[in-house]
Design a protein around this motif. Sequence first.
Motif, PDB file in Angstrom:
ATOM      1  N   GLY A   7      22.750   2.496   3.970  1.00  0.00           N
ATOM      2  CA  GLY A   7      21.827   3.416   3.315  1.00  0.00           C
ATOM      3  C   GLY A   7      20.415   3.173   3.821  1.00  0.00           C
ATOM      4  N   PHE A   8      19.554   4.196   3.661  1.00  0.00           N
ATOM      5  CA  PHE A   8      18.224   4.093   4.232  1.00  0.00           C
ATOM      6  C   PHE A   8      17.428   2.937   3.623  1.00  0.00           C
ATOM      7  CE2 PHE A   8      13.715   5.015   3.908  1.00  0.00           C
ATOM      8  CZ  PHE A   8      13.395   5.118   5.240  1.00  0.00           C
ATOM      9  N   SER A   9      17.432   2.829   2.302  1.00  0.00           N
ATOM     10  CA  SER A   9      16.537   1.870   1.646  1.00  0.00           C
ATOM     11  C   SER A   9      16.837   0.435   2.060  1.00  0.00           C
ATOM     12  CB  SER A   9      16.660   1.993   0.133  1.00  0.00           C
ATOM     13  OG  SER A   9      16.401   3.306  -0.251  1.00  0.00           O
ATOM     14  N   VAL A  10      18.100   0.042   1.917  1.00  0.00           N
ATOM     15  CA  VAL A  10      18.449  -1.342   2.211  1.00  0.00           C
ATOM     16  C   VAL A  10      18.253  -1.645   3.694  1.00  0.00           C
ATOM     17  CG1 VAL A  10      20.296  -3.038   2.165  1.00  0.00           C
ATOM     18  CG2 VAL A  10      20.074  -1.382   0.307  1.00  0.00           C
ATOM     19  N   ALA A  11      18.727  -0.740   4.546  1.00  0.00           N
ATOM     20  CA  ALA A  11      18.613  -0.966   5.984  1.00  0.00           C
ATOM     21  C   ALA A  11      17.143  -1.072   6.392  1.00  0.00           C
ATOM     22  CB  ALA A  11      19.304   0.161   6.751  1.00  0.00           C
TER      23      ALA A  11
ATOM     24  N   ALA B 156       4.323  -9.355   3.789  1.00  0.00           N
ATOM     25  CA  ALA B 156       5.449  -8.796   4.527  1.00  0.00           C
ATOM     26  C   ALA B 156       6.503  -8.256   3.573  1.00  0.00           C
ATOM     27  CB  ALA B 156       6.059  -9.859   5.448  1.00  0.00           C
ATOM     28  N   VAL B 157       6.831  -9.019   2.542  1.00  0.00           N
ATOM     29  CA  VAL B 157       7.869  -8.585   1.603  1.00  0.00           C
ATOM     30  C   VAL B 157       7.415  -7.339   0.857  1.00  0.00           C
ATOM     31  CG1 VAL B 157       9.161  -9.204  -0.457  1.00  0.00           C
ATOM     32  CG2 VAL B 157       8.822 -10.886   1.347  1.00  0.00           C
ATOM     33  N   ILE B 158       6.137  -7.325   0.422  1.00  0.00           N
ATOM     34  CA  ILE B 158       5.649  -6.159  -0.318  1.00  0.00           C
ATOM     35  C   ILE B 158       5.692  -4.915   0.562  1.00  0.00           C
ATOM     36  CG2 ILE B 158       3.618  -5.147  -1.425  1.00  0.00           C
ATOM     37  CD1 ILE B 158       2.862  -7.973  -2.323  1.00  0.00           C
TER      38      ILE B 158
ATOM     39  N   VAL C 217       7.785  -1.467  -0.065  1.00  0.00           N
ATOM     40  CA  VAL C 217       7.120  -0.174  -0.248  1.00  0.00           C
ATOM     41  C   VAL C 217       7.630   0.847   0.750  1.00  0.00           C
ATOM     42  CG1 VAL C 217       4.915   1.024   0.010  1.00  0.00           C
ATOM     43  CG2 VAL C 217       5.029  -1.100  -1.298  1.00  0.00           C
ATOM     44  N   PHE C 218       7.774   0.450   2.008  1.00  0.00           N
ATOM     45  CA  PHE C 218       8.143   1.420   3.037  1.00  0.00           C
ATOM     46  C   PHE C 218       9.643   1.623   3.171  1.00  0.00           C
ATOM     47  CE2 PHE C 218       3.766   0.892   4.055  1.00  0.00           C
ATOM     48  CZ  PHE C 218       3.399   2.169   4.445  1.00  0.00           C
ATOM     49  N   SER C 219      10.456   0.980   2.330  1.00  0.00           N
ATOM     50  CA  SER C 219      11.880   1.293   2.340  1.00  0.00           C
ATOM     51  C   SER C 219      12.245   1.994   1.035  1.00  0.00           C
ATOM     52  CB  SER C 219      12.691   0.021   2.554  1.00  0.00           C
ATOM     53  OG  SER C 219      12.325  -0.963   1.609  1.00  0.00           O
TER      54      SER C 219
ATOM     55  N   LEU D 241       2.533  -5.732  11.258  1.00  0.00           N
ATOM     56  CA  LEU D 241       2.824  -4.831  10.150  1.00  0.00           C
ATOM     57  C   LEU D 241       3.049  -3.411  10.646  1.00  0.00           C
ATOM     58  CD1 LEU D 241       0.398  -5.742   7.242  1.00  0.00           C
ATOM     59  CD2 LEU D 241       2.879  -5.738   7.220  1.00  0.00           C
ATOM     60  N   ILE D 242       2.191  -3.011  11.601  1.00  0.00           N
ATOM     61  CA  ILE D 242       2.221  -1.625  12.064  1.00  0.00           C
ATOM     62  C   ILE D 242       3.536  -1.269  12.725  1.00  0.00           C
ATOM     63  CG2 ILE D 242       1.210  -0.098  13.804  1.00  0.00           C
ATOM     64  CD1 ILE D 242      -0.393  -0.475  11.275  1.00  0.00           C
ATOM     65  N   VAL D 243       4.000  -2.137  13.634  1.00  0.00           N
ATOM     66  CA  VAL D 243       5.155  -1.762  14.455  1.00  0.00           C
ATOM     67  C   VAL D 243       6.394  -1.451  13.603  1.00  0.00           C
ATOM     68  CG1 VAL D 243       6.718  -2.556  16.253  1.00  0.00           C
ATOM     69  CG2 VAL D 243       4.264  -2.887  16.512  1.00  0.00           C
ATOM     70  N   PRO D 244       6.845  -2.357  12.725  1.00  0.00           N
ATOM     71  CA  PRO D 244       8.051  -2.009  11.963  1.00  0.00           C
ATOM     72  C   PRO D 244       7.841  -0.845  11.010  1.00  0.00           C
ATOM     73  CG  PRO D 244       7.229  -4.183  11.315  1.00  0.00           C
ATOM     74  CD  PRO D 244       6.424  -3.751  12.478  1.00  0.00           C
ATOM     75  N   VAL D 245       6.684  -0.788  10.348  1.00  0.00           N
ATOM     76  CA  VAL D 245       6.470   0.263   9.356  1.00  0.00           C
ATOM     77  C   VAL D 245       6.448   1.642  10.021  1.00  0.00           C
ATOM     78  CG1 VAL D 245       4.732   1.240   7.829  1.00  0.00           C
ATOM     79  CG2 VAL D 245       5.315  -1.167   7.642  1.00  0.00           C
TER      80      VAL D 245
END
Lengths: 171, 505
Positions: free
Chosen positions: A116-120, A143-145, A149-151, B392-396
């Motif tokens: 699924g998109f979120s977990v991956a 990094a974790v935050i 947020v972006f998943s 941060l930029i690259v993966p996001v």
Amino acid sequence: MSDAGYDKQQAREAGEIARLLSYVLILLASVGLFVSATAIPTSRFEKLGAGAFPKIVFAGIALVAVIAIIDALRKIPAGAYGRFACQTVAWARRRYLVFVVLATLAVYLLAIPLLGFSVASFLFILGLELVLMPRRPATLLVAVIVAAVFSFGLNWLFAEVFTVFLPRGVL
Amino acid sequence: MDSFLSGAAQIFTLATLIYMLAGSLAGIIAAAIPGFTVTMAIVLTLPLTFTMEPLQGIAVMLSVYVGGYTGGLISAALLGIPGTPSSVATTFDAFPMARNGEPGRALSLGVWASFFGTIISTVVLIVAAPPLAMFAVKLGPWEYFSLIVFALTIVASLVGDSVIRGLLAGLIGLAISTVGTDPIMGRPRFDFGIEMLETGLPFLVVLIGIFAISQLTSEVEDAKSVRSGNALVTGAIDFQTWKVMKEVLLRPVNLIRSSIVGVLIGALPGAGGSIANLVAYDQAKRNSKDPDSFGKGNPDGVVASEAGNSATAGGGLIPLIGLGIPGSAVDAILMASLMVHGISVGPRLIMDHADLVYGMFIAMAVASLMMLFVSVVSMRMFLRVAEVPKWLIVPVVMVCCVVGSFALNNRVTDLYLLGFIGVAGYALRALGYSLAPLVLGVILGPIAETNLRRALMTDADPSLFFTRPISLIFLIAAVVSIAWAIRGHLKQRKTSGRSTDAPAS
């Protein structure tokens, strides 16, 4: 100092050889596609069929590729071919992060339909961050935050606001 | 006049204005981040505009575009790193100025110069585009085909360091565009039995793969720089907004000259902000009474570079609106977004959708005002943006690319295609192929093919391409542009060959 300059010269030659290979590859592909374009049936309603424009394009590619090959062959000194393999390895080693990133991306794209998109995405962002970042506790938290947020956040945004449902996964 | 008011009515709605504000904000932020180009920002905006009205979508993308040309200034002035290729010349004088203790003045100079550059280019656009379209509708398929040939050769010769690789990239783009059903008879071509290819390669996925993925990947080439952070200029920053506005307006010659340079270069296919800023800077230096002070923090240098790159935004729209031919990769994306909404772009655009075209003009002006507003109000905040590290930029942004490619068709196979094109795009980039001609090839391919075949269906005689005067002029121009590029290339090689051969002999 002259040593480094010498290396650069060799690296440039290796780059030329790599380009030469790309020209050859493009030439072969264009010839192959040209041949397959001749199989496209023509229509009696027009002088040029559906295959004509592709044929013109592939002929153009082949022509330019041949010019490029001749040009490249003139530029590359004879000794450079022997050094090509080890130059390529050295080049790849200097840019190992590129390969890490591309490999991670490939795994991620394959994992989306499964996880699924979120977990991956969460795993992808976090994993790549861990590879790329300077390892400090504070950055780890960031990094974790960011990964969350972006998943999960992005998934929510697209589902709720844009009504685009990203893959859910089968697991 | 009716269509002007109708366009204005569509732009001046609350929703559109809010979206546009968000767009300029996003553009400025994106371009302020080193490694995140204006093109990438626009590519990623495109999927978000699918649900909007056509004009609304275009207005948002124009805001990102105009904002993006300004955002590059921030990291250029403060870090000495151009945030986008179009702000390279900005670093020459804005960075020394910031170092000399006037970072606020450097930023404000750039913002005002960008603003006036955009406004001047919009005025030129409004004056130039309609007559060009009037001329262009009279062109037959012969002229159109020749014009596209000319456009592609000029792109190939202007962009990148190698004419041959530029040509190859453009031709590969044309080849990509032939996948899928043919535009006249609807016959399937090159689908190799794969269902996804039957409708052709999805343009957006190709764009994201070629520009964004390959760019992001190349950002991590240098392992050392990825793992370290950049220090920002510190200390109090005083923007002196209004004083600087006067300062910029007191250089009308430089401002107008640089903007005109930007408009002209923007209107040329293939050349965009990344060339305009250098040319405008060079012109300003040559015409200056004090050329030695350039590179040491001369305000004229900042004004020239920023006015020049911002003015290409309006310049690039001239061929897009007048001829239906995009002047740059960004304009190609704007064109693609119109096509997604089912609006065919060509010289008839201004007649069939006059409200849309006038709306675009208004949107340009509004976008530059918004850019100014956002910059003046929140410049302090953007100083932090330039600090966002690459890890941060690259993966996001890669995840954003994936979302963008997926949202178009809701197909997982598009994602595999994205991965494949990303790798191919990176390989081409690493081998020194320029990618802009490729994208223009993809978008111009179907237009070229349709006109070529239509021409020969109207009259089977192919010599008409050479006997119709306007068509002949375009073809001669194409040959000249290639010959000129090869000549310049040879000349350069001769001088560089001499210098490298000298120690050996």
